[in-house]
Write an enzyme that holds these catalytic residues in place. Sequence first.
Site, PDB file in Angstrom:
ATOM      1  N   TRP A 161       1.097  -1.150   0.087  1.00 26.01           N
ATOM      2  CA  TRP A 161      -0.136  -0.078   0.008  1.00 26.01           C
ATOM      3  C   TRP A 161       0.857   1.332  -0.085  1.00 26.01           C
ATOM      4  CZ3 TRP A 161      -0.888  -4.299   3.077  1.00 26.01           C
ATOM      5  CH2 TRP A 161      -2.036  -5.008   3.005  1.00 26.01           C
ATOM      6  N   HIS A 182      -6.938   1.795   2.407  1.00 32.05           N
ATOM      7  CA  HIS A 182      -7.860   0.768   2.137  1.00 32.05           C
ATOM      8  C   HIS A 182      -9.059   0.994   3.254  1.00 32.05           C
ATOM      9  CE1 HIS A 182      -5.347  -2.200   4.833  1.00 32.05           C
ATOM     10  NE2 HIS A 182      -5.419  -0.974   5.161  1.00 32.05           N
ATOM     11  N   ARG A 208      -3.933   6.237  -2.706  1.00 34.14           N
ATOM     12  CA  ARG A 208      -2.721   5.746  -2.583  1.00 34.14           C
ATOM     13  C   ARG A 208      -1.829   6.521  -3.411  1.00 34.14           C
ATOM     14  NH1 ARG A 208      -4.027  -0.720  -3.366  1.00 34.14           N
ATOM     15  NH2 ARG A 208      -5.284  -0.628  -1.694  1.00 34.14           N
ATOM     16  N   GLN A 222     -13.501   1.693  -2.032  1.00 30.34           N
ATOM     17  CA  GLN A 222     -13.526   0.305  -1.645  1.00 30.34           C
ATOM     18  C   GLN A 222     -14.833   0.040  -1.246  1.00 30.34           C
ATOM     19  OE1 GLN A 222     -10.164  -1.038   0.494  1.00 30.34           O
ATOM     20  NE2 GLN A 222      -8.812  -1.279  -1.430  1.00 30.34           N
ATOM     21  N   VAL A 265      -5.654 -11.729   7.332  1.00 29.55           N
ATOM     22  CA  VAL A 265      -6.449 -12.654   7.146  1.00 29.55           C
ATOM     23  C   VAL A 265      -5.630 -13.827   7.073  1.00 29.55           C
ATOM     24  CG1 VAL A 265      -8.570 -11.430   6.173  1.00 29.55           C
ATOM     25  CG2 VAL A 265      -6.506 -11.963   4.691  1.00 29.55           C
ATOM     26  N   ALA A 319     -13.469 -11.497   6.215  1.00 30.85           N
ATOM     27  CA  ALA A 319     -13.421 -10.185   5.776  1.00 30.85           C
ATOM     28  C   ALA A 319     -13.136 -10.076   4.319  1.00 30.85           C
ATOM     29  CB  ALA A 319     -12.480  -9.373   6.468  1.00 30.85           C
TER      30      ALA A 319
HETATM   31  N1  PHE Z   1      -7.770  -4.374   2.308  1.00 27.81           N
HETATM   32  C1  PHE Z   1      -7.402  -5.226   1.092  1.00 27.81           C
HETATM   33  C2  PHE Z   1      -6.548  -4.358   0.010  1.00 27.81           C
HETATM   34  O1  PHE Z   1      -6.978  -3.050  -0.125  1.00 27.81           O
HETATM   35  C3  PHE Z   1      -8.490  -5.926   0.394  1.00 27.81           C
HETATM   36  C4  PHE Z   1      -8.838  -6.940   1.576  1.00 27.81           C
HETATM   37  C5  PHE Z   1      -9.945  -6.714   2.501  1.00 27.81           C
HETATM   38  C6  PHE Z   1      -8.362  -8.154   1.771  1.00 27.81           C
HETATM   39  C7  PHE Z   1     -10.521  -7.496   3.489  1.00 27.81           C
HETATM   40  C8  PHE Z   1      -8.859  -9.267   2.405  1.00 27.81           C
HETATM   41  C9  PHE Z   1      -9.758  -8.880   3.464  1.00 27.81           C
HETATM   42  O2  PHE Z   1      -6.149  -4.541  -0.776  1.00 27.81           O
END
Ligand code: PHE
Length: 351
Positions: A161, A182, A208, A222, A265, A319
Amino acid sequence: MESGTVLETLRSLEEEALRELGTLEDIDSLETWRVAYLGRRGKLTTILRSVGSLSPDLRRSVGAAGNQVKTLLEEEQARRSDEIEELEVRRRSSLRAIDVTLPGRPLPQGRLHPTTQILREICSSFTAMGFQIVEGPEVEWDKYNFEMLNIPRDHPARDMWNSLWIDQQDADGRLSMLMRTHTSPMQARIMEQTKPPIRLIVPGKCYRYEATDATHEWHFYQVEGLAVDEGITLANLKGTLYEFARRIFGPDRKVRFRCDYFPFVEPGVDMSVDCFACRGEGCRLCADTGWLEIMGAGMVHPKVLAGVGYDPEVYTGFAFGMGPERIAMLKYGIDDIRLFYGNDLRFLRQF
Ligand code: PHE
């Protein structure tokens, strides 16, 4: 010629001219009237021209009377001209006031931005499944954007990120505030404040530090999703997201999950739907793979659960996070993400 006869002719001419003038209702007939009486070959002009051939006495009286008539007719003409003009204005406006059968003038109609439309579609597909909608701050602490999501300082995973930092330092003199990269920080914020069960989605803007191209913007939306409870499994994740794909992309979509890595995760997956353009056979839209990747997802990492004070032995959760612009691009065949925020009405009017 006798003076009496000429003067009489003048008088009846004046009478005739004035009577006629009173009946005129438009500018064109007024002009015809002017030519008939006052024009170069008009009736009055002809009489005035003949004055020269009269005896000096007659010349004076007829000349004076003729000029008087001329002045009078000119004045009356000007007055009538004003009246006619006013009459026309009134005629036009009374037409406007009473003709209720005329079709209305179409008002320019606004419309929702394609991002707003797809966001609403995504949100309602989840609210229909019992998810709540929550929003969060776009300026975020490092703590929520990274640390509580199992992305420690100086960990290489941060490179996933590219961040826009705010000029705000913590006690150690390190940057601690940024534009959120995010919507995942809301996972931590919500879990920190509430007890399970949790089922919510978070639509919102992210930022970003990115060079833009057809598939990258430096700001975009998002939609995050989070479900935490006792006994939640990967099967729940798959079922929920399958239903979502069905609602957005159509009833006969297939979905595919593959392993992927996100620090917050475990296991982490990405989800694809079979390409609805070629039905999985391979085409330009799916880059010949037959699949379109639409989001990242996974089971909430035990360290994240423990970090907000949940017992990972009791609670589990899933998630997910998706980019609505990407979903709209796939759904509507848009080939450049920069179109969304380029403010080109030719693009926006198509939705
Ligand atoms: N936040 C992650 C991204 O921006 C996406 C994501 C969200 C992945 C939740 C797994 C669980 O790339």
